[in-house]
Design a protein around this motif. Structure first.
Motif, short mmCIF file in Angstrom:
data_model
loop_
_atom_site.label_atom_id
_atom_site.label_comp_id
_atom_site.label_asym_id
_atom_site.label_seq_id
_atom_site.Cartn_x
_atom_site.Cartn_y
_atom_site.Cartn_z
N GLN A 134 -76.80 39.86 -1.37
CA GLN A 134 -76.15 38.68 -0.95
C GLN A 134 -76.85 37.51 -1.53
O GLN A 134 -76.01 36.55 -2.09
CB GLN A 134 -76.25 38.59 0.36
N LEU A 135 -78.23 37.51 -1.85
CA LEU A 135 -78.60 36.33 -2.73
C LEU A 135 -78.07 36.28 -4.04
O LEU A 135 -77.91 35.26 -4.34
CB LEU A 135 -80.33 36.50 -2.58
N ASP A 136 -77.86 37.22 -4.81
CA ASP A 136 -77.30 37.59 -5.84
C ASP A 136 -75.99 36.84 -6.17
O ASP A 136 -75.75 35.89 -6.87
CB ASP A 136 -77.22 38.82 -6.54
N PHE A 137 -75.27 37.34 -5.13
CA PHE A 137 -73.91 36.60 -4.92
C PHE A 137 -74.04 35.25 -4.59
O PHE A 137 -73.41 34.43 -5.18
CB PHE A 137 -73.08 37.27 -3.70
N PHE A 138 -74.52 34.77 -3.69
CA PHE A 138 -74.87 33.16 -3.44
C PHE A 138 -75.52 32.60 -4.62
O PHE A 138 -75.04 31.37 -5.05
CB PHE A 138 -75.87 33.23 -2.20
N PHE B 251 -84.02 27.20 -6.78
CA PHE B 251 -82.45 26.55 -6.77
C PHE B 251 -82.00 26.73 -5.44
O PHE B 251 -81.11 25.75 -4.98
CB PHE B 251 -82.11 27.24 -8.04
N LEU B 252 -81.97 28.06 -4.87
CA LEU B 252 -81.44 28.49 -3.77
C LEU B 252 -81.78 27.67 -2.34
O LEU B 252 -81.06 27.42 -1.67
CB LEU B 252 -81.17 29.96 -3.26
N THR B 253 -83.23 27.68 -2.43
CA THR B 253 -83.79 26.82 -1.56
C THR B 253 -83.32 25.38 -1.41
O THR B 253 -83.18 24.79 -0.27
CB THR B 253 -85.29 27.13 -1.52
N SER B 254 -83.30 24.66 -2.39
CA SER B 254 -82.82 23.54 -2.43
C SER B 254 -81.59 23.14 -1.55
O SER B 254 -81.40 22.11 -1.14
CB SER B 254 -83.11 22.76 -3.64
N PHE B 255 -80.50 24.13 -2.18
CA PHE B 255 -79.23 24.07 -1.29
C PHE B 255 -79.51 24.30 0.11
O PHE B 255 -78.94 23.53 0.96
CB PHE B 255 -78.10 25.12 -1.82
N ALA B 256 -80.29 25.47 0.53
CA ALA B 256 -80.52 25.72 2.09
C ALA B 256 -81.01 24.63 2.76
O ALA B 256 -80.88 23.94 3.80
CB ALA B 256 -81.21 26.87 2.05
N ASN B 257 -82.12 23.69 2.01
CA ASN B 257 -82.66 22.48 2.61
C ASN B 257 -81.68 21.56 3.07
O ASN B 257 -81.87 20.71 3.91
CB ASN B 257 -83.66 21.77 1.48
N PHE B 258 -80.63 21.33 2.05
CA PHE B 258 -79.71 20.29 2.30
C PHE B 258 -78.69 20.99 3.48
O PHE B 258 -78.35 20.24 4.47
CB PHE B 258 -78.49 20.14 1.27
N GLY B 259 -78.33 22.29 3.68
CA GLY B 259 -77.58 22.96 4.67
C GLY B 259 -78.12 22.74 5.93
O GLY B 259 -77.58 22.49 7.05
N VAL B 260 -79.57 22.74 6.11
CA VAL B 260 -80.01 22.82 7.33
C VAL B 260 -80.09 21.27 8.14
O VAL B 260 -79.72 21.06 9.19
CB VAL B 260 -81.47 23.23 7.33
N THR B 261 -79.92 20.37 7.10
CA THR B 261 -79.76 18.78 7.56
C THR B 261 -78.39 18.50 8.23
O THR B 261 -78.31 18.13 9.36
CB THR B 261 -79.82 17.94 6.31
N PHE C 259 -81.60 30.64 7.19
CA PHE C 259 -81.69 30.33 5.89
C PHE C 259 -80.47 30.68 5.06
O PHE C 259 -79.71 30.10 4.38
CB PHE C 259 -82.75 31.12 5.16
N MET C 260 -79.86 32.08 5.44
CA MET C 260 -78.41 32.29 4.75
C MET C 260 -77.25 31.43 5.11
O MET C 260 -76.66 31.05 4.34
CB MET C 260 -78.37 33.79 5.17
N LEU C 261 -77.29 30.94 6.68
CA LEU C 261 -76.39 30.12 6.74
C LEU C 261 -76.37 28.66 6.23
O LEU C 261 -75.47 28.24 5.74
CB LEU C 261 -76.29 30.15 8.36
N CYS C 262 -77.69 28.09 6.12
CA CYS C 262 -77.93 26.99 5.56
C CYS C 262 -77.57 27.02 4.10
O CYS C 262 -77.14 25.93 3.42
CB CYS C 262 -79.27 26.39 5.88
N LEU C 263 -77.96 28.05 3.58
CA LEU C 263 -77.73 28.30 2.08
C LEU C 263 -76.07 27.99 1.86
O LEU C 263 -75.66 27.45 1.07
CB LEU C 263 -78.14 29.38 1.73
N ALA C 264 -75.31 28.88 2.57
CA ALA C 264 -73.91 28.82 2.49
C ALA C 264 -73.24 27.42 2.68
O ALA C 264 -72.67 26.95 1.74
CB ALA C 264 -73.20 29.76 3.35
N ILE C 265 -73.90 26.72 3.68
CA ILE C 265 -73.52 25.19 4.08
C ILE C 265 -73.89 24.37 2.70
O ILE C 265 -73.12 23.39 2.38
CB ILE C 265 -74.12 24.85 5.17
#
Length: 177
Positions: free
Chosen positions: A73-77, A120-130, A34-40
């Motif tokens: 970390q989640l606050d920072f992201f 909001f963050l999960t939607s970024f992670a959803n793209f990152g995982v693709t 999740f954290m890696l995909c969130l960053a992506i």
């Protein structure tokens, strides 16, 4: 950021990533992915609200894992995502309030009620995982090498999906004729 429930990871891409990369990310697999995909996702500034599914069982990042390992970390992201995104049509003032405002002051206010930081963050992670799923190879070693090369090229500005080629490098074909 106060996390009050598990984070839902649903869709084919999450199922594939968790299943195929569980031996690579053997400790806290779902949280690490999740954290890696969130960053992506934040790096690409792209979101997917509803990932495609084919009837897979949803996966979760348990709330207690987040609370015990997050260390801010989640606050920072969230701050990085909300301040830099072009995907959310809100004013700069609202972005600053969401990023740096005190949550306790907004309890019960409209600002607190109509914006879910985790969604909001999960939607970024959803793209990152693709993007992460595209890097999965036939073996764990190949997957690790692909992920490493992707991260290095992104950090060095050689990920041309994000960083366009400068126009002075691209010459018209007439110059070569």
């Amino acid at each position: 950021m106060e996390v009050t429930s598990d984070i839902l990871l649903k869709g084919t891409a999450w199922n594939t990533a968790i299943t195929r990369l569980s031996s690579v990310f053997s400790t806290r697999t779902n949280y690490s992915l999740f954290m890696l995909c969130l960053a992506i996702g934040i790096m690409y500034d792209q979101r997917i609200d509803s990932p495609s599914e084919q009837g897979e069982e949803p996966k979760f990042v348990p709330r207690n894992v987040i609370v015990n390992n997050d260390n801010g970390q989640l606050d920072f992201f969230f701050q990085a995502a909300i301040l830099s995104t072009t995907t959310e049509p809100i004013t700069e003032e609202r972005k600053l309030d969401l990023a740096f405002g005190d949550d306790k002051e907004r309890v019960g206010s409209k600002a607190k009620e109509d914006f879910s930081k985790i969604a909001f963050l999960t939607s970024f992670a959803n793209f990152g995982v693709t993007k992460l799923v595209e890097l999965i190879g036939n073996t764990d070693l190949e997957s690790m090498e692909n992920i490493k090369n992707f991260m290095i090229s992104s950090a060095e500005g050689r990920n041309f999906e994000i960083d366009d080629l400068p126009t002075d490098i691209i010459s018209p074909m007439d110059d070569y004729m």
